[in-house]
Enzyme design. Structure first.
Site, PDB file in Angstrom:
ATOM      1  N   ASP A 150      27.767  29.648 -36.019  1.00 54.22           N
ATOM      2  CA  ASP A 150      27.198  30.997 -36.139  1.00 54.22           C
ATOM      3  C   ASP A 150      27.487  31.729 -34.833  1.00 54.22           C
ATOM      4  OD1 ASP A 150      26.069  30.646 -38.701  1.00 54.22           O
ATOM      5  OD2 ASP A 150      24.333  29.634 -37.835  1.00 54.22           O
TER       6      ASP A 150
ATOM      7  N   ASP B 139      22.231  32.862 -50.407  1.00 63.59           N
ATOM      8  CA  ASP B 139      20.985  32.518 -49.706  1.00 63.59           C
ATOM      9  C   ASP B 139      19.872  32.403 -50.737  1.00 63.59           C
ATOM     10  OD1 ASP B 139      22.373  32.717 -47.333  1.00 63.59           O
ATOM     11  OD2 ASP B 139      21.718  34.761 -46.912  1.00 63.59           O
TER      12      ASP B 139
END
Length: 257
Positions: free
Chosen positions: A15, A134
């Protein structure tokens, strides 16, 4: 899709925030960890099958910086890697591929404008298009969220996974928000449901805390690949150690160093 005879893939996730690898818990309290180019090279040397790079700033002003980083990573490693974060249009997909990515992950934009999946698949091929989903459990129902897990949609997880496949996604990344960074294991119930509902590879994301979590995931054939961050970044598990452990426990893996 899942076939226990196929080698399972191990995929570290980087990330990226402000040019550095970062990690949070349940998408919050993000801390900076290290240099993404150095870490990408390290993970390739360790035997990672693929990498994922997410631009978690995902703002327009950061996009050019992130794509510059993608170009640098592509020049340093040979294993396939996927990029994502703030991908909203077919042109965004094109620019990411042009910068050197092998695959592009589309998340919120797929929900808001599903044509971005179908148009990208048509233009670049299904193999380049990854639908990242998600998911959070709400009142015993797995629901799809957007914008980094902040906005709940009306889509149920399995319904949306099937639609992503129909739109042209060649692969799904299932991000279990409840499990993210907490190291309690992958959400195998959710993953198994989705794997049984689609005919494309499913990548598990969120929850890896120890080697047994990977064994549990793969023995149940709940996913084709496992994505993880914290356990690799902080040295809790090394990829050679993990692959050796998986192999010794009957899980087919790719090259062991």
């Amino acid at each position: 899709m899942n076939n226990s005879k196929l080698a399972k893939r191990i995929i570290p996730c980087l990330d990226i925030q402000n040019g550095l690898v970062s990690k949070g818990v349940q998408f919050e309290n993000v801390k900076e960890i290290g240099n993404p180019i150095e870490m990408a090279m390290y993970y390739e040397a360790q035997g990672a099958d693929e990498l994922v790079l997410y631009d978690i700033n995902a703002s327009v002003e950061m996009r050019s910086n992130f794509l510059g980083l993608v170009t640098q990573v592509a020049s340093k490693i040979r294993i396939p890697f996927t990029v994502g974060g703030g991908i909203r249009t077919v042109d965004d997909v094109y620019n990411a591929l042009l910068s050197g990515a092998d695959k592009v992950s589309i998340n919120s934009a797929a929900v808001l404008t599903p044509e971005v999946l179908s148009a990208s698949a048509k233009r670049f091929g299904n193999q380049c298009v990854v639908a990242s989903i998600d998911i959070k459990k709400v009142n015993d129902e797995y629901m799809v969220f957007t914008h980094g897990g902040r906005n709940q949609t009306s889509y149920k997880a399995i319904e949306w996974a099937k639609r992503c496949e129909a739109l042209g996604a060649g692969e799904l990344v299932i991000n279990a928000i409840n499990q993210d960074g907490v190291k309690n294991g992958y959400d195998r119930v959710l993953l198994k449901h989705i794997s049984n509902a689609v005919n494309i590879p499913v990548i598990a994301s969120g929850g890896a805390g120890n080697q047994a979590d990977f064994i549990d995931l793969f023995r149940e054939d709940a996913a084709d690949a496992a994505l993880a961050a914290s356990v690799f970044h902080f040295g809790t598990i090394t990829i050679p150690m993990l692959k050796k452990f998986l192999f010794e426990n009957g899980v087919a893996v790719r090259t062991i160093i």
